[in-house]
Design a protein around this motif. Structure first.
Motif, short mmCIF file in Angstrom:
data_model
loop_
_atom_site.label_atom_id
_atom_site.label_comp_id
_atom_site.label_asym_id
_atom_site.label_seq_id
_atom_site.Cartn_x
_atom_site.Cartn_y
_atom_site.Cartn_z
N ASP A 74 0.91 -1.11 0.12
CA ASP A 74 0.12 -0.15 -0.06
C ASP A 74 0.75 1.17 0.06
O ASP A 74 0.56 2.40 -0.48
CB ASP A 74 -0.99 0.05 1.21
N GLU A 75 1.92 1.22 0.62
CA GLU A 75 2.86 2.47 0.68
C GLU A 75 3.64 2.67 -0.55
O GLU A 75 3.69 3.58 -1.05
CB GLU A 75 4.08 2.18 1.99
N LEU A 76 4.11 1.51 -1.14
CA LEU A 76 5.19 1.65 -2.19
C LEU A 76 4.32 1.60 -3.65
O LEU A 76 4.96 2.22 -4.70
CB LEU A 76 5.96 0.40 -2.18
N GLU A 77 3.17 0.93 -3.90
CA GLU A 77 2.74 0.86 -5.28
C GLU A 77 2.45 1.94 -5.75
O GLU A 77 2.69 2.48 -6.87
CB GLU A 77 1.45 -0.29 -5.02
N ALA A 177 0.39 2.82 -19.69
CA ALA A 177 -0.40 2.01 -19.07
C ALA A 177 0.24 0.63 -18.76
O ALA A 177 0.13 -0.19 -17.72
CB ALA A 177 -1.95 1.83 -19.34
N ASN A 178 0.49 -0.23 -19.74
CA ASN A 178 0.93 -1.16 -19.78
C ASN A 178 2.46 -1.39 -19.04
O ASN A 178 2.66 -2.40 -18.32
CB ASN A 178 1.20 -1.60 -21.22
N ALA A 179 3.27 -0.31 -19.16
CA ALA A 179 4.57 0.04 -18.41
C ALA A 179 4.15 -0.04 -16.94
O ALA A 179 4.94 -0.69 -16.21
CB ALA A 179 5.31 0.92 -18.90
N THR A 180 3.17 0.84 -16.67
CA THR A 180 3.09 0.91 -15.14
C THR A 180 2.56 -0.13 -14.66
O THR A 180 2.88 -0.80 -13.44
CB THR A 180 1.89 2.04 -15.18
N LEU A 181 1.47 -1.24 -15.30
CA LEU A 181 1.09 -2.30 -14.86
C LEU A 181 2.36 -3.34 -14.73
O LEU A 181 2.35 -3.92 -13.55
CB LEU A 181 0.01 -2.78 -15.52
N GLN A 184 4.46 -2.33 -11.37
CA GLN A 184 3.49 -2.58 -10.50
C GLN A 184 3.37 -3.97 -10.10
O GLN A 184 3.69 -4.38 -8.90
CB GLN A 184 1.95 -1.95 -10.59
N THR A 185 3.07 -4.86 -11.02
CA THR A 185 3.16 -6.45 -10.80
C THR A 185 4.65 -6.91 -10.26
O THR A 185 4.80 -7.60 -9.47
CB THR A 185 2.55 -7.27 -11.91
N ALA A 261 13.47 -1.21 -4.12
CA ALA A 261 14.20 0.34 -4.18
C ALA A 261 14.23 0.80 -5.67
O ALA A 261 13.81 1.90 -5.88
CB ALA A 261 15.33 0.35 -3.44
N VAL A 262 14.80 0.14 -6.67
CA VAL A 262 14.89 0.51 -7.98
C VAL A 262 13.41 0.60 -8.55
O VAL A 262 13.27 1.59 -9.39
CB VAL A 262 15.72 -0.46 -8.73
N LEU A 263 12.49 -0.29 -8.14
CA LEU A 263 11.29 -0.11 -8.81
C LEU A 263 10.59 1.19 -8.44
O LEU A 263 9.49 1.50 -9.36
CB LEU A 263 10.58 -1.42 -8.49
N VAL A 264 10.86 1.42 -7.33
CA VAL A 264 10.21 2.86 -6.77
C VAL A 264 10.94 4.00 -7.05
O VAL A 264 10.83 5.13 -6.58
CB VAL A 264 9.75 2.57 -5.29
#
Length: 490
Positions: A74-77, A177-181, A184-185, A261-264
């Protein structure tokens, strides 16, 4: 020197109204776009014992990760769509595509310009050879002019180009949108891997504590001379192996934290995540029917919009067969000397038209049209292949979740039995009815069975994340309408 100033130019002055209406309503070369049909099954393939998930109208449609009830998710997504560099790159590409829509639209309108100039020159009169003094005069001149030029879109080339660029912009929005999804996954999977690693650390720590107790019991019995020295060595070796495995998990845990960390969008050393005490909740995800993938999968939307763009490109190529027309008009004043430039007597104007047609190009236009059609067919194949891959992904996820659920039930019983067996074996060893190998093997079996159960739990969580991603998350193709409106305002 002639100079011109545009005071007011209207298209009715350049062309009769009826002719202008004809030009503005010119035909569009090339085929109109119709989305090719794809074969979609009525439902996903059920397995023996498979039951469709109950509808979940109240399930989150956008923040899908909240279904896992994990505070770290919930914090990082939410940070992924803001700080992830892959997403930021896709966003910049989308903005560039919107700018290209603006560039294409500008060709529908006339280009209006204005310019001015002033000049002063000195001239000499008389014959220097005759001894007559040369006379010098200074004259001034200037210009202030405006002009309009316009190429009417008679055959729809500009409109097809605009159509192509709009489709590309919408493909860019779907790509974003696809890159974001995808990111996120990926983050959800990394968090699950981290949580499972923490659970494995807890499990191994319990095993280390148990082996310490085993070593204490064996040590006491060895001191009393009731067991051979080999039991003591076996107990110590077993403890040290468990301690080594526990230390090795620290490496995996650090790598998962770095990946998160890299993903966020953070430096790996800037993110600290405390040890987790529980696993994410395993949600039930309704799969719906296969046809909804056409609306919910952003990668399918990308492929579909690319088809539309390639279809419009055919029209752009076909329009090259037809003649081009360019209109121009100018209105202004001219005067030398400069004084009185804006006097009505100095008013001048001009109208012009330029028509061009290529008579022979060695097959260039034919080749461009053939290439555009081939690119469209390739886009169609890519679209249908993307749909098939999407169906495969969902089927794989559903099959995996079904089998893993049954495996989890079996392993729950196995963990209970292995735990009970290890307790009995230790008691029997202390009573002297079995050797240490029996007790140690029972404890190792308990650890292995618990780890297997944890791995199945991990895979169920990962397959659920994969299913959510394969179903499109909370995205809908309706959002492309907002992208089109954004492009229209630019």
């Amino acid at each position: 020197m002639n100079t011109k100033l545009l005071s007011r130019v209207t298209f009715s002055r350049a062309l009769p109204a009826a002719t202008l209406a004809l030009l503005l309503g010119g035909c569009m070369a090339g085929p109109d776009y119709h989305r090719p049909a794809v074969t979609m099954p009525a439902q996903y393939q059920p397995l023996p014992g498979w039951m469709a998930a109950a509808p979940a109208a109240a399930a989150p449609k956008g923040d899908w990760w909240t279904m896992f009830n994990d505070p770290l998710l919930d914090e990082l997504e939410p940070q992924v769509s803001v700080s992830n560099q892959t997403v930021r790159q896709s966003y910049a590409n989308y903005q560039a595509a919107l700018a290209q829509v603006q560039v294409a639209r500008s060709a529908l309108f006339p280009a209006i310009g204005i310019s001015g100039s002033a000049d002063k020159q000195r001239s000499a009169a008389g014959n220097a050879g005759s001894g007559t003094a040369r006379q010098h005069s200074i004259s001034t001149s200037g210009s202030l002019e405006g002009n309009v030029s316009w190429a009417p879109d008679l055959w729809g080339k500009v409109r097809r180009t605009l159509e192509e660029n709009k489709a590309n912009a919408q493909a860019g929005a779907a790509t974003l949108a696809n890159a974001t999804l995808s990111e996120q996954t990926a983050l959800a999977s990394a968090v699950i891997e981290l949580r499972v690693t923490d659970a494995s650390i807890d499990l191994l720590q319990q095993t280390v504590d148990a082996f310490k107790e085993y070593l204490r019991v064996v040590g006491n019995q060895a001191s009393a001379g009731t067991v051979p020295p080999s039991d003591l060595l076996s107990a110590r070796t077993q403890l040290e192996n468990a301690q080594s495995s526990l230390l090795a998990l620290g490496i995996a845990r650090a790598q998962y934290v770095h990946a998160i960390a890299v993903l966020v969008g953070k430096n790996p050393e800037d993110l600290q995540i405390p040890h987790g005490d529980s696993l994410p909740t395993l949600p039930e995800v309704p799969a719906g029917v296969p046809s909804t993938l056409l609306q919910r999968r952003p990668d399918i939307a990308v492929a579909e919009r690319q088809m539309a763009a390639q279809n419009a490109a055919i029209g752009v190529a076909v329009a090259a067969y037809y003649p081009s027309l360019s209109l121009s008009a100018a209105d202004g004043f001219t005067q030398s000397p400069l004084a009185g430039l804006l006097h009505v007597a100095n008013h001048v104007w001009s109208l012009g038209a330029d028509v061009g047609e290529t008579l022979f190009d060695g097959g260039e236009r034919h080749g461009e049209v053939a290439a555009a059609k081939a690119n469209y067919e390739a886009a169609v194949a890519n679209y249908r292949g993307t749909v098939l891959t999407a169906l495969q992904g969902v089927e794989d996820d559903l099959s995996g979740l079904h089998v893993l659920a049954r495996q989890a039930d079996v392993l729950d019983d196995a963990v209970h039995n292995a735990t009970r067996g290890a307790e009995i074996a230790l008691n029997e060893y202390q009573a002297g009815t079995v050797d240490y190998t029996t007790a140690a093997t029972a404890r190792a079996t308990q650890l292995s069975t618990q780890q297997d159960a944890l791995n199945v739990r991990q895979q169920r969580l990962l397959d659920t994340v994969s299913l959510i991603g394969d179903l499109g998350g909370g995205w809908s193709v309706d959002q492309l309408g907002a992208a089109a409106q954004t492009g229209a305002r630019r």
